[in-house]
Scaffold this motif. Structure first.
Motif, PDB file in Angstrom:
ATOM      1  N   ARG A 141       0.882  -1.179   0.000  1.00  0.00           N
ATOM      2  CA  ARG A 141       0.000   0.000   0.000  1.00  0.00           C
ATOM      3  C   ARG A 141       0.911   1.218   0.000  1.00  0.00           C
ATOM      4  O   ARG A 141       1.744   1.369   0.890  1.00  0.00           O
ATOM      5  CB  ARG A 141      -0.882  -0.005   1.244  1.00  0.00           C
ATOM      6  CG  ARG A 141      -1.704   1.251   1.427  1.00  0.00           C
ATOM      7  CD  ARG A 141      -2.609   1.136   2.655  1.00  0.00           C
ATOM      8  NE  ARG A 141      -3.324   2.374   2.848  1.00  0.00           N
ATOM      9  CZ  ARG A 141      -3.079   3.241   3.835  1.00  0.00           C
ATOM     10  NH1 ARG A 141      -2.164   2.980   4.730  1.00  0.00           N
ATOM     11  NH2 ARG A 141      -3.767   4.357   3.927  1.00  0.00           N
ATOM     12  N   LEU A 186     -19.039   0.565   3.118  1.00  0.00           N
ATOM     13  CA  LEU A 186     -18.333   1.712   2.542  1.00  0.00           C
ATOM     14  C   LEU A 186     -18.626   1.925   1.067  1.00  0.00           C
ATOM     15  O   LEU A 186     -18.403   3.009   0.533  1.00  0.00           O
ATOM     16  CB  LEU A 186     -16.822   1.569   2.797  1.00  0.00           C
ATOM     17  CG  LEU A 186     -16.429   1.433   4.279  1.00  0.00           C
ATOM     18  CD1 LEU A 186     -14.936   1.142   4.427  1.00  0.00           C
ATOM     19  CD2 LEU A 186     -16.796   2.667   5.094  1.00  0.00           C
ATOM     20  N   MET A 200      -6.858  -2.522   8.026  1.00  0.00           N
ATOM     21  CA  MET A 200      -7.808  -1.488   8.479  1.00  0.00           C
ATOM     22  C   MET A 200      -9.145  -2.114   8.856  1.00  0.00           C
ATOM     23  O   MET A 200      -9.804  -1.694   9.796  1.00  0.00           O
ATOM     24  CB  MET A 200      -8.062  -0.483   7.360  1.00  0.00           C
ATOM     25  CG  MET A 200      -6.877   0.357   6.984  1.00  0.00           C
ATOM     26  SD  MET A 200      -7.428   1.458   5.660  1.00  0.00           S
ATOM     27  CE  MET A 200      -5.897   2.233   5.244  1.00  0.00           C
ATOM     28  N   LEU A 201      -9.571  -3.095   8.059  1.00  0.00           N
ATOM     29  CA  LEU A 201     -10.767  -3.882   8.359  1.00  0.00           C
ATOM     30  C   LEU A 201     -10.327  -5.317   8.622  1.00  0.00           C
ATOM     31  O   LEU A 201      -9.269  -5.744   8.146  1.00  0.00           O
ATOM     32  CB  LEU A 201     -11.739  -3.874   7.169  1.00  0.00           C
ATOM     33  CG  LEU A 201     -12.426  -2.559   6.801  1.00  0.00           C
ATOM     34  CD1 LEU A 201     -13.203  -2.707   5.486  1.00  0.00           C
ATOM     35  CD2 LEU A 201     -13.373  -2.102   7.911  1.00  0.00           C
ATOM     36  N   ASP A 202     -11.169  -6.073   9.332  1.00  0.00           N
ATOM     37  CA  ASP A 202     -10.839  -7.471   9.612  1.00  0.00           C
ATOM     38  C   ASP A 202     -11.535  -8.445   8.671  1.00  0.00           C
ATOM     39  O   ASP A 202     -11.109  -9.594   8.547  1.00  0.00           O
ATOM     40  CB  ASP A 202     -11.181  -7.787  11.074  1.00  0.00           C
ATOM     41  CG  ASP A 202     -10.402  -6.885  12.025  1.00  0.00           C
ATOM     42  OD1 ASP A 202      -9.164  -6.863  11.917  1.00  0.00           O
ATOM     43  OD2 ASP A 202     -11.016  -6.168  12.819  1.00  0.00           O
TER      44      ASP A 202
END
Lengths: 272, 272
Positions: A141, A186, A200-202
């Motif tokens: 990223r 989102l 950031m998310l699981d």
């Protein structure tokens, strides 16, 4: 013939972002201009973005079989061998509304099969944040190596769910949502799966049975290369998934095996 | 004594953003350091952000009754008359996870009552996007006047819903979600209500019965000044809502009366 590598995917992503910039948060960008290969309504911003891809390939004499959400399957150049799979704007509604969460998603594959995706790039069209991955080499990223989160229980997790429209299987998904710390929605599958890739998310769940391969092929590789689990529901692992054929899926993207197992067992318990 | 005007709210917002910047996307920022006035766990980033507010007020000799999510009700300076209501980080989980949707929310009020909120500022702590409003004067996003959307049917709407945790009234909210074009859940009530104010979203619903006045006071004024409807569920319009007392609410923020009526009737039908 030029090779298609990650650099090409990144260059195309940047050109898409430049081209769509005037249409972010613009109702003109949302004007319906047709129906695409993916059977969704094509909006002006989608059309402009996919045209950027075709022009780039022709200008740089890159031969490939292009599979685009809007234009469908097209042979570009002479004797094309590789497959370029494109959702030029993923999260079109967010893009034209100005909700800063929409992306371009590009991947190439050596064969006409989902498992043969070899390189991928997903770019946030608002911020320019860039995710890339190369098969067996890793995921990045903004140039930094990423790995999925180690969160192993749903109670401490932040997961995203696609609820547009609310899936018929809502009774199966509610137990997962109730067991989870925080729920988000989102509006861009590619970016949400990349958020799982970067920790950031699981997890990201889409139980609508509506996703097509171009909706997730790029982000799938990025997630897998970051150590995550990507699963198509009700599909046998040995099944061939051709990229050139339109087919619809439900998906689970999870940071790790523990979370994946918890999600699957809640869904199965509920289905009884 | 200095006046507290919008400029002061904007200056404080910028100082908060600068102070929290190193903690965006940082697990250190998420370290739990106590329990706040709002009864939530205070995380390091919340504490740092609220301290910025106190320091700013003292440094600039601004007298006020400060009501903060973390520190509760504090008299600052001599003979304070105005009320400054602060959620220094709204969307703490997003902030520390690096999900680009968290905000500071500040408002001042002439009396200890929600209806006396007179000026407000909400800033996206990632992008710096700024919403402000002044009572009876209007609302602005990045300096441009904003108004709510004219979308009048849920089918064409994009709404956001807070599902963390999934509300007990999930059976009341699902019919609304099913009737709506697209559903989002972005994780910062202040920003989501501001998205309704600027026409990006058509409504925001939070049926968890968990919001406190500092969670919505600033965004409420911004929405109302942009022409939207803000409603507290199960509260009589004539009720006094003191800002200094902790109380919990469910809320509906809607772009216009038509959408508000559709949402309310779906919720009531379901409650039977």
């Amino acid at each position: 013939m030029n090779e298609i590598g990650i650099n090409v995917l990144v260059e195309i992503s940047k050109e898409i972002r430049n081209a769509v910039h005037p249409f972010l948060g613009s109702s003109e960008g949302g004007r319906i201009v047709g129906i695409g290969f993916g059977e969704d309504r094509t909006r002006l911003i989608d059309k402009i973005a996919e045209e950027v891809v075709v022009k780039y390939l022709k200008r740089n004499s890159i031969s490939c079989i292009l599979i685009g959400e809007e234009g469908g399957v097209q042979e570009i150049g002479e004797n094309p061998k590789r497959y370029l799979i494109v959702d030029a704007v993923d999260g079109t509604m967010n893009a034209v509304r100005g909700i800063g969460f929409a992306s371009s998603a590009l991947a190439f594959a050596s064969e006409d099969n989902l498992k043969d995706v070899e390189a991928a790039a997903v770019m946030n069209l608002f911020s320019g944040e860039l995710y890339v991955a190369e098969k067996n080499k890793g995921a990045w990223r903004n140039g930094k190596r990423i790995t999925t989160s180690k969160t192993s229980d749903l109670k401490s997790s932040v997961i995203s769910v696609d609820l547009s429209p609310v899936p018929k299987s809502v009774s199966a998904i509610i137990p997962v949502m109730k067991a989870t710390g925080r729920v988000r929605s989102l509006g861009s599958a590619s970016l949400e799966i990349c958020c799982v890739a970067s920790g950031m998310l699981d997890a990201h769940l889409d139980m609508r049975g509506m996703l097509r391969t171009f909706d997730f092929a790029a982000a799938m590789l990025i997630l897998q290369e970051a150590g995550g689990i990507f699963s198509l529901l009700e599909v046998d692992e040995k099944d061939e998934i051709p990229l050139t054929k339109l087919r619809h899926f439900s998906i689970i993207a999870a940071a790790n095996k523990e979370l994946y197992s918890q999600i699957i067992s809640l869904i199965h318990d509920c289905k009884g």
